[in-house]
Enzyme design. Structure first.
Site, short mmCIF file in Angstrom:
data_model
loop_
_atom_site.label_atom_id
_atom_site.label_comp_id
_atom_site.label_asym_id
_atom_site.label_seq_id
_atom_site.Cartn_x
_atom_site.Cartn_y
_atom_site.Cartn_z
N ASP A 23 32.90 30.32 56.44
CA ASP A 23 32.91 30.42 54.48
C ASP A 23 33.73 31.89 54.59
O ASP A 23 33.39 32.41 54.96
CB ASP A 23 31.59 29.93 54.54
CG ASP A 23 31.49 30.20 52.85
OD1 ASP A 23 32.68 30.85 51.93
OD2 ASP A 23 30.06 30.33 52.44
N SER A 71 26.61 29.65 46.13
CA SER A 71 27.45 30.26 45.98
C SER A 71 26.30 31.18 45.23
O SER A 71 25.99 32.69 46.03
CB SER A 71 28.61 30.15 45.56
OG SER A 71 29.65 31.21 45.64
N HIS A 121 33.07 27.58 53.16
CA HIS A 121 32.43 27.53 52.37
C HIS A 121 32.08 26.20 51.36
O HIS A 121 30.62 25.84 50.42
CB HIS A 121 32.19 27.67 50.61
CG HIS A 121 32.15 28.41 49.72
ND1 HIS A 121 30.86 29.64 50.18
CD2 HIS A 121 32.61 28.65 48.58
CE1 HIS A 121 30.65 30.11 48.38
NE2 HIS A 121 31.41 29.87 47.56
#
Length: 712
Positions: A651, A566, A686
């Site tokens: 995501d 991330s 995600h």
């Protein structure tokens, strides 16, 4: 991009997943050709600056464009073909990892409102079973069996479970797509009957009013995916008839809800990067109106906890590292009347607090190390809670009873598995309720962890946590080393036990966490020095730690690996642009790499409330600075290390097209013959796949990628 508590600690181990079984007729890796994305120039002009984005076309918000899906599938097929020769290693790693798990594991029970609650895994189950037992009885009631609910689904995740105050009803939320958009459902616990009520488009939270007939929930904006509206729902009515209780107009704010520990108040939290406040509603009067505890002010952060006719307040008011104050309920809106109970200290960050009937409990961080303190509210005396290890993590956990005479905390270190303690408020008793069992004979004494400080180029001392197996580490500079980093949002990666890492350190790897600026490891100042126009400190710190680790002989200069997810994926992208020669291999999980284009587009989920973290590129000063480090914009014609990049098609935090564009541009520009693999889950988001065991398939793939690179 924005962190969610605890998830970001695990981002890089759960990037995405597919079935990794070897095909009956495996492809000859030497004959596999990397997918090459076509170039469709798109001009982007801002502040008189023109950029050409040849891969902008890979963005499809509907995730249905055949050409794009075909390209992504080609990337996935290529990655799996190139990794096919590691299948035996992957299988071995997977068996090791899941072999350490206790198959019929259960949580430490907690008691609330006359019942004892617990969750458990059963042998062979991917998901949890939630149950309760009435105090004084032995018959267990199953509240929810996720294994049954997940049957036939590619993805399943429960957001929240909440039992009504009268103990009759269960509300729960579920996500079937991994976009973190949840549907809330209801059932009668005793009969098992489900209600017709279904609340869609929510953030998953469920808060009951005290009447057991009213719930509050937060609805997400379908485009930005920000929680922005709080509704009141009465059971038996349609969602379209729900009452809108609050709507956030400022897109730089997150909105979520809660309930005070004493069940007096329903809470709405208003949170941006630099502001935090709360609105309150009497939980006995759900048809009333929410009122701000104190006005929302820029650069003012506060949260409140009631105690009779008073409130305790955790705030940064004239206190960069936070303090705890107290005020009468009637004076709560007037910050001039807040009286300090735990004063601000320049060297100590207060990270969390809990108010019980007889005690104030808070966690703090000093010199990067966690501590726990208890204040007796009757005597006013403070006392620290001591632990034996010098490097550990402690946090508040499962405290649901306002009148409890103990506090429950979680504890772990890099060598000590996750543990739960009950600590009496007079500190006369510290009871270990559970320590996770590591199946297979794990012996903590065979491993060593330590904290060292390493110099950055500007003289700053960077805390570094190090783990290795004693009989595998010689200190001669020949060990392979995996360095992890994050460094954004003030999120701090405390020393915690990662069972999967044992598979690396048992093979001679040294595992390192670099606590770079942008975290809060050394207090709020440490965070401020790694954000906005100081963001490059994060990247420089990571690179400088890598160099110092080699100099200190913790790892071989030819065997240094890096990993991050991330915002940590942004870190990976910036690091390999700055110093690609340092790393043999890099894993960038769900990476935020197209910084400028994303932050210029306020239609992309979570963009607007990131401005105080990264800067608003509509301001030329921030545009120029962000452009100078954005990984996608700074890809050059040069040699890069071996790369494994992961994403999930759905995501919601970092859109799939960011890493897709980055990989395409790297393929175009890089001058080396090193691996560039793009691993895509076409079903997940995600957080990666759902299920207890499936995520270890991905961990095994990642570790196999790293270990394989050590082969001559």
């Amino acid at each position: 991009m924005k962190k969610v508590a605890l998830l970001l600690l695990l981002l890089y181990i759960s990037g995405c997943s597919v079935d990794h079984d070897v095909k009956e007729n495996p492809v000859d890796e030497g004959q596999v050709v990397a997918p090459i994305a076509k170039k469709v120039p798109k001009k982007i002009q801002v502040h008189g600056d023109e950029r050409i984005d040849n891969y902008y076309w890979l963005r499809d918000d509907t995730r249905s464009e055949p050409e794009i899906l075909a390209h992504l599938q080609a990337e996935e097929d290529y990655a799996m073909a190139k990794l096919a020769h590691t299948q035996e290693l992957q299988d071995s790693l997977y068996k090791e990892m899941v072999g350490r798990l206790k198959k019929d594991d259960s949580s430490v029970p907690y008691t609330k409102n006359g019942y004892t609650y617990q969750s458990k895994f059963v042998t062979g189950g991917e998901y949890r079973i939630y149950s309760r037992t009435k105090i004084g009885e032995t018959q267990e009631q199953v509240l929810l069996d996720e294994n049954k609910l997940a049957e036939g689904k590619d993805y399943y995740a429960t957001g929240s479970l909440s039992v009504s105050p009268d103990n009759q009803l269960l509300a729960y939320s579920e996500d079937l797509l991994s976009r973190r958009v949840y549907t809330i459902k209801f059932k009668n616990i005793h009969t098992g009957d489900t209600f017709d009520d279904e609340l869609t488009g929510t953030n998953g939270q469920i808060i009951w009013a005290n009447d057991s007939n009213t719930v509050f929930y937060t609805k997400k904006d379908p485009q930005t995916l920000l929680g922005f509206q709080v509704y009141r729902h009465t059971l038996g009515t349609k969602q379209e008839d729900d009452a809108l209780m609050y709507e956030e107009k400022d897109k730089s704010f997150y909105t979520w809800i809660g309930k005070s520990l004493d069940d007096q108040y329903i809470e709405i939290f208003h949170n941006s990067t630099v502001s935090l406040g709360v609105s309150l509603l009497d939980a006995n009067k759900p048809e009333g109106e929410f009122k701000l505890a104190h006005a929302i002010e820029r650069d003012l952060e506060y949260s409140v906890k009631p105690h009779g006719d008073d409130f305790y307040i955790l705030t940064n008011l004239n206190a960069k590292n936070f303090k705890i104050s107290k005020v009468a309920k009637t004076d709560l809106p007037d910050k001039s009347k807040w009286v300090d109970v735990v004063e601000h200290r320049d060297d100590t960050l207060i990270s969390g607090f809990l108010v019980l009937k007889d005690a104030l409990v808070y966690t703090q961080r000093k010199n990067g190390l966690m501590g726990l303190r208890v204040m007796n509210l009757n005597s006013g005396e403070f006392a620290p809670v001591e632990f034996d290890e010098s490097l550990y993590s402690v946090f508040l956990q499962s405290n649901v009873d306002f009148e409890a005479d103990f506090v429950r905390v979680g504890y772990q270190s890099m060598t000590t598995p996750r543990s739960v303690y009950d600590i009496s408020l007079d500190l006369t008793s510290i009871e270990l309720k559970k320590q996770d069992e590591v199946v297979g004979g794990y012996d903590a004494k065979q491993y060593h962890s330590e904290r060292v400080m390493m110099k950055a180029r500007d003289g700053a001392d960077i805390p570094v946590s190090i783990l290795y197996k004693k009989d595998q580490f010689k200190g001669d500079g020949n060990n392979p080393l995996l360095q992890y980093g994050y460094g954004s949002y003030g999120s701090t990666i405390d020393p915690f036990f990662r069972d999967s890492v044992i598979s690396l350190v048992d093979r001679g790897f040294v595992y390192v966490v670099a606590h770079v600026r942008g975290s809060s490891m050394l207090g709020r100042k440490w965070y401020d020095e790694g954000k906005l126009l100081n963001k490059k400190n994060t990247f420089n710190d990571f690179v400088d730690v890598s160099r110092e680790l080699v100099k200190s002989k913790f790892g071989s200069k030819d065997k240094i690996f890096a990993i991050g997810g991330s915002a940590g994926g942004l870190l990976m992208g910036a690091v390999i642009n700055q110093a690609p020669e340092l790393y043999r291999g890099v894993v960038a999980a769900v990476p935020f790499v197209d910084v400028v284009t994303t932050m210029l587009d306020d239609t992309i989920p979570l963009t607007t409330n990131e401005y105080d973290e990264w800067g608003n590129p509509n301001d030329k000063q921030y545009y120029d600075y962000m452009l100078s480090y954005s990984p996608y914009d700074n890809v050059e014609a040069k040699e890069y290390p071996n790369l494994l990049v992961t994403t999930g098609l759905h995501d919601s935090q970092v859109q799939y097209f960011e890493p897709a564009k980055w990989v395409a541009k790297l393929r175009e520009k890089k001058t080396d013959n090193n691996e560039l693999l793009f691993h895509i889950n076409m079903e997940a988001g995600h957080g990666g796949v759902s299920g207890r065991y499936k995520r270890y398939k991905d961990q095994a793939l990642i570790y196999a990628f790293l270990i394989d690179l050590l082969e001559p």
